[in-house]
Each structure stands twice: as C-alpha cells, then as structure tokens.
Scaffold this motif. Structure first.
Motif, short mmCIF file in Angstrom:
data_model
loop_
_atom_site.label_atom_id
_atom_site.label_comp_id
_atom_site.label_asym_id
_atom_site.label_seq_id
_atom_site.Cartn_x
_atom_site.Cartn_y
_atom_site.Cartn_z
N VAL A 100 28.36 -32.71 -31.68
CA VAL A 100 29.71 -32.93 -31.17
C VAL A 100 29.96 -34.42 -30.96
O VAL A 100 31.04 -34.94 -31.28
CB VAL A 100 29.90 -32.16 -29.84
CG1 VAL A 100 31.22 -32.55 -29.18
CG2 VAL A 100 29.86 -30.65 -30.09
N ALA A 101 28.96 -35.11 -30.43
CA ALA A 101 29.11 -36.54 -30.15
C ALA A 101 29.38 -37.35 -31.41
O ALA A 101 30.30 -38.17 -31.44
CB ALA A 101 27.86 -37.06 -29.43
N GLN A 138 30.41 -36.23 -34.33
CA GLN A 138 31.64 -35.79 -34.99
C GLN A 138 32.87 -36.37 -34.31
O GLN A 138 33.91 -36.57 -34.95
CB GLN A 138 31.72 -34.25 -34.99
CG GLN A 138 30.67 -33.55 -35.86
CD GLN A 138 30.85 -33.83 -37.34
OE1 GLN A 138 31.97 -34.08 -37.81
NE2 GLN A 138 29.75 -33.81 -38.09
N ARG A 139 32.77 -36.67 -33.02
CA ARG A 139 33.89 -37.27 -32.28
C ARG A 139 33.85 -38.79 -32.32
O ARG A 139 34.68 -39.44 -31.68
CB ARG A 139 33.88 -36.76 -30.84
CG ARG A 139 34.27 -35.29 -30.73
CD ARG A 139 34.17 -34.82 -29.28
NE ARG A 139 34.62 -33.42 -29.19
CZ ARG A 139 35.78 -33.04 -28.67
NH1 ARG A 139 36.62 -33.95 -28.21
NH2 ARG A 139 36.10 -31.76 -28.61
N GLY A 140 32.87 -39.34 -33.04
CA GLY A 140 32.83 -40.78 -33.22
C GLY A 140 32.07 -41.55 -32.18
O GLY A 140 32.16 -42.78 -32.12
N LEU A 141 31.28 -40.88 -31.32
CA LEU A 141 30.48 -41.58 -30.32
C LEU A 141 29.41 -42.41 -31.02
O LEU A 141 28.67 -41.91 -31.85
CB LEU A 141 29.82 -40.58 -29.36
CG LEU A 141 28.95 -41.20 -28.26
CD1 LEU A 141 29.81 -42.01 -27.28
CD2 LEU A 141 28.18 -40.13 -27.52
N LYS A 142 29.33 -43.69 -30.66
CA LYS A 142 28.38 -44.58 -31.30
C LYS A 142 27.36 -45.18 -30.34
O LYS A 142 26.54 -45.99 -30.74
CB LYS A 142 29.14 -45.72 -31.99
CG LYS A 142 30.14 -45.25 -33.04
CD LYS A 142 30.94 -46.40 -33.60
CE LYS A 142 31.99 -45.91 -34.59
NZ LYS A 142 32.82 -47.01 -35.12
N LYS A 146 37.34 -40.53 -40.50
CA LYS A 146 37.48 -41.66 -39.61
C LYS A 146 36.26 -41.87 -38.72
O LYS A 146 36.09 -42.95 -38.14
CB LYS A 146 38.73 -41.51 -38.75
CG LYS A 146 38.71 -40.32 -37.79
CD LYS A 146 39.99 -40.29 -36.96
CE LYS A 146 39.98 -39.12 -35.96
NZ LYS A 146 41.22 -39.11 -35.14
N HIS A 147 35.41 -40.85 -38.57
CA HIS A 147 34.22 -40.98 -37.74
C HIS A 147 32.94 -41.06 -38.58
O HIS A 147 31.85 -40.77 -38.08
CB HIS A 147 34.12 -39.82 -36.76
CG HIS A 147 35.24 -39.76 -35.77
ND1 HIS A 147 35.71 -40.85 -35.11
CD2 HIS A 147 36.01 -38.70 -35.36
CE1 HIS A 147 36.71 -40.51 -34.32
NE2 HIS A 147 36.92 -39.21 -34.45
#
Length: 455
Positions: A240-241, A243-247, A286-287
């Motif tokens: 989930v992280a 896929q939501r773009g957490l870096k 975008k992620h």
C-alpha cells in the motif's frame, strides 16, 4: 506484394526515444525462399537498450567482486589459518528472540541475499510490465530457453544421482549466475550485440523466477502457518505504501524487515520475502519508483551482498582431502554435467527448435555459434546454486562441500568453453558495436535506433 518485397510499417509521430519498435523487434518480416519468416535477436528500443547497458555494467562489476570473494575464501580456507575462517563463518551474532541469533554464514545466506532477491523482484516486475517480457511473442524465445535451461540440467543431475543420497540436490545446476556470467563476458569481449546481451539478461531473470519458485516449494522446512499469516500484514502495508508513492526509506525499511522476520520464522526461505516485496513496487504511473529503487540498491546487492555471500559459501577445504573421491562423487559429477552439458543443451537446443518450428531466422549479424557460446555462458552457476546446495544438504556437510567444488569447476569449465567459442567473434562484435554507437546527428540516440530494422 508486387514491387515491394519487404515493406516497412509506418513510423509514428512520437520522438524516437518513445517509438514503439515492437513491430521490428523479434518479429521483423523478411522474404526468404518464397515465404515470410521472423527474425530472432533483432534490435529492440533505444531506452531499453540503454537501460540494459547500464544494468550490465553494474552486473559485470559485481561479477568481478564475486569472483574475487570466491578466490579469497578458497585461499583462506586452504591456508594454515583455515581454522580462523571457520571460526568467523560459524560465529553466531544477533538477538536470541525471533530466531535472529544466526551464524555469520546464515546471515549472509538469509539476510544479505534477501536484498539480492528484492532487486531480482524489481527486475522481474520491470520486465513483465514494461520490458521485453510484456510482449508474449518477444518473450517466447528467452522464456522457453530459460525453462529448458532449468529442466535439462535438473534431469541430468537426477539421472546421475538416481536412488542415491544426493538425489535431493536435483535443482543445484538449474540456476545461471548473471553477474558471474557477465563478468566473464566482459573479459572475453564486451562487444556482444545488444540483442544477445538482452537475451542473456532476460533469460537469467526468468531463470531466477523459476529458482525462487523451486526454493519456496521444495526447499522450505518447518512450515508455520501462523508466521506466514503474520507476514501478510507488513507485506500488505509495504505494498500500500509504495503504491501510494511513499518514498521514506525508514518506513519502507522497517516494513521490509518485519516481513523478512516473519517469513524467516515461517519455514519458507527468507529470501522469498525479498522477491515478493520487489514485485509490489510500481514500475509505471505517477508513483513508479521501481527504477529509482533498483538504481540505488543494485550496487549494494551486486557489490556487497552477493560477494559477501560468496565469501562465506565457497570456502571449502580441498587440501588434505581426496580429490579423486570428490571428483568421482555422484553429486560433484551431477553438478558439473548439469551446468556444462545441461545448460548448453537446454538453452541452445530449445532456441534452435523454436527457430525451426516457427520458421524464425537469426538476425543477419549473428550466427548459431554466437547463440551456442551464450548458452555455454548459461552454465556459469554460482549464487543460487550454492544456496540450493546448502538448503539441500546442510552447510558444512561433505555433500555440500562436493556441491561447492562441482559449482566452481562446472562454472569455470563453462566459462572456458564459452571463451573459446565467443573469442573468435570478438572482432565482429566490435564492428557491430561501432555501428550501434554511431550518432551522426549528435542527439544522444544512436542512429541505428532511429530507423526501421533492415531485417
């Protein structure tokens, strides 16, 4: 088609670096003997070729370091100070809870190789989503070659060890070590055409996927459903992280370590956690952060994790042992025969049969000796082969020592034979490389990638 024996498909209006060359790559039609044939190992797109070139450079450096680590381990293990090597290898470190008090060698195999398999997972995701394997027709040849390159060595080993104590090691000669193979390739001639280098890389990626599946199914012990279910939580959160773009590397690192600990205690080999997490990272949209992760982690994987594993896995003592007994053991013979003979027959034979059944022909610049040389390079097994040997027979056992000798000798023999076959083509490869690198309009994209294939 009268007056136009080899029509070219229309080009799109997109810039060359975004042009879809699938029409040409692997499928370019050519008139031969009154029928339409397909081309094998034709040129792909410039962005993918550039990416492969950069990746292979890192793999080559990693392969050199891997070889140096193996030589250092063998030298130390057979020196007057061999006992100190064993003490270091077998020293236990880590907390006693959650099964984390392990030997240094165990940490290298289960811990550091998890990073290696995470990078493998990223590469698999890229290839299947946006790389060569997304196109079924383009992927057919390397996938079939990889499958046969796994099956034939396994059958040869199994036949030699049938009914014996070494039968459980049937999967040892099935893996190709891409870093080691590319290091050898860099020594014997770095001008192998891009299409063949891509084929070797793609084949090795599929090979790794098969090896991962084999380890998960056949070489896992003490299965615990509770720990496996527990692993779903950090794996899902990691997915989930990303896929939501957490870096944030700290958050992602904590989730990855938690998943690794759970898988380690589940009885499934801990490296499986690495590849599962790698497959969850998005490669487009975008992620999309897979390429960035791979660029940052690949040097640590190829330059540290794999060489350290090799250092603690190849230190077998041969001084004072019976070389005759080792070389005549069915395990040793099976590993050598599987790597040298099985890989060459599986990869080359399947590729040749695909060409005959599909009426495909090699690209004009290539010969079947090139493919055979590449097939011999596939017999260079190391990292995964040594890992499977340890899982099959136990680290430090006599059978595992014979596996190490077999892997080393089989890999060296495959490298030597590949060198003989490919070295004589090195001058031709250099000429091809000059053509591929020519950039007369100075736009940073080789001219050969801005025109339709002449195949």
């Amino acid at each position: 088609m009268p007056g136009n024996k080899n029509p070219l498909p229309p080009m799109s209006d997109e810039p060359p670096e975004f042009e879809d060359f699938k029409t040409y790559a692997h499928q370019a039609p050519v008139a031969t003997a009154g029928r339409m044939a397909k081309r094998m190992f034709t040129r792909g797109t410039w962005p993918e070729a550039r990416r492969v070139k950069e990746l292979l450079q890192t793999e080559t450096i990693g392969g050199v370091l891997l070889l140096m680590a193996a030589v250092a381990a063998l030298t130390w293990a057979n020196s007057p100070w061999s006992h100190s090597y064993e003490v270091l290898r077998d020293a236990h470190i880590g907390p006693h809870f959650l099964g984390l008090n392990m030997s240094v060698a165990h940490w290298a195999a289960d811990g550091l190789l998890a990073l290696f398999f995470f990078v493998v997972g990223l590469e698999l995701k890229h290839e299947f989503v946006v790389g060569d394997l997304k196109n079924p027709s383009a992927a057919a040849v390397p996938v079939i070659a990889a499958v046969c390159g796994v099956a034939v060595p396994a059958l040869i080993y199994a036949a030699i060890n049938a009914g014996g104590d070494g039968a459980q090691g049937w999967a040892i000669p099935t893996a190709t070590d891409i870093a080691f193979a590319l290091a050898v390739l860099a020594v014997i001639g770095s001008h192998l055409p891009t299409a063949l280098r891509s084929f070797l890389l793609t084949l090795a990626v599929v090979d790794d996927l098969i090896a991962i599946t084999i380890i998960a199914i056949f070489y896992s012990h003490g299965f615990s459903l509770t720990w496996l279910v527990a692993a779903i939580v950090p794996i899902a959160l990691f997915g989930v992280a990303v896929q939501r773009g957490l870096k944030n590397p700290v958050v992602l690192g904590v989730l990855a370590i938690a998943a690794w600990v759970c898988v380690l205690n589940s009885g499934i080999h801990a490296t499986i956690a690495g590849v599962v997490l790698g497959l969850l990272v998005p490669v487009k949209g975008k992620h999309a952060i897979a390429d960035r992760m791979e660029q940052r982690l690949h040097p640590y994987s190829a330059g540290f994790a794999v060489p350290v594993f090799a250092f603690f896995s190849t230190g077998v003592t041969v001084v004072g042992t019976s070389i005759t007994d080792t070389l005549t053991d069915a395990v040793t013979i099976g590993v050598i025969a599987g790597l040298v003979l099985g890989k060459a027959v599986g990869i080359f034979g399947s590729t040749f049969l695909v060409s005959k059944f599909t009426r495909a022909e090699l690209d004009d610049n290539l010969t079947w000796s090139d493919v055979f040389g590449l097939s011999l390079l596939g017999g260079i097994g190391f990292t995964v082969s040594l890992l499977i040997g340890e899982l099959a027979f136990g680290s430090g056992s006599s059978a595992d020592d014979h596996v190490k000798i077999g892997v080393l000798l089989g890999s060296l023999l495959s490298a030597a034979l590949a060198s003989i076959v490919l070295a004589r083509r090195n001058r031709v490869y250099a000429q091809l490389a000059e053509e591929e690198e020519r950039d007369d309009n100075h736009d940073g994209i080789p001219d050969v990638y801005q025109r339709p294939s002449t195949a």
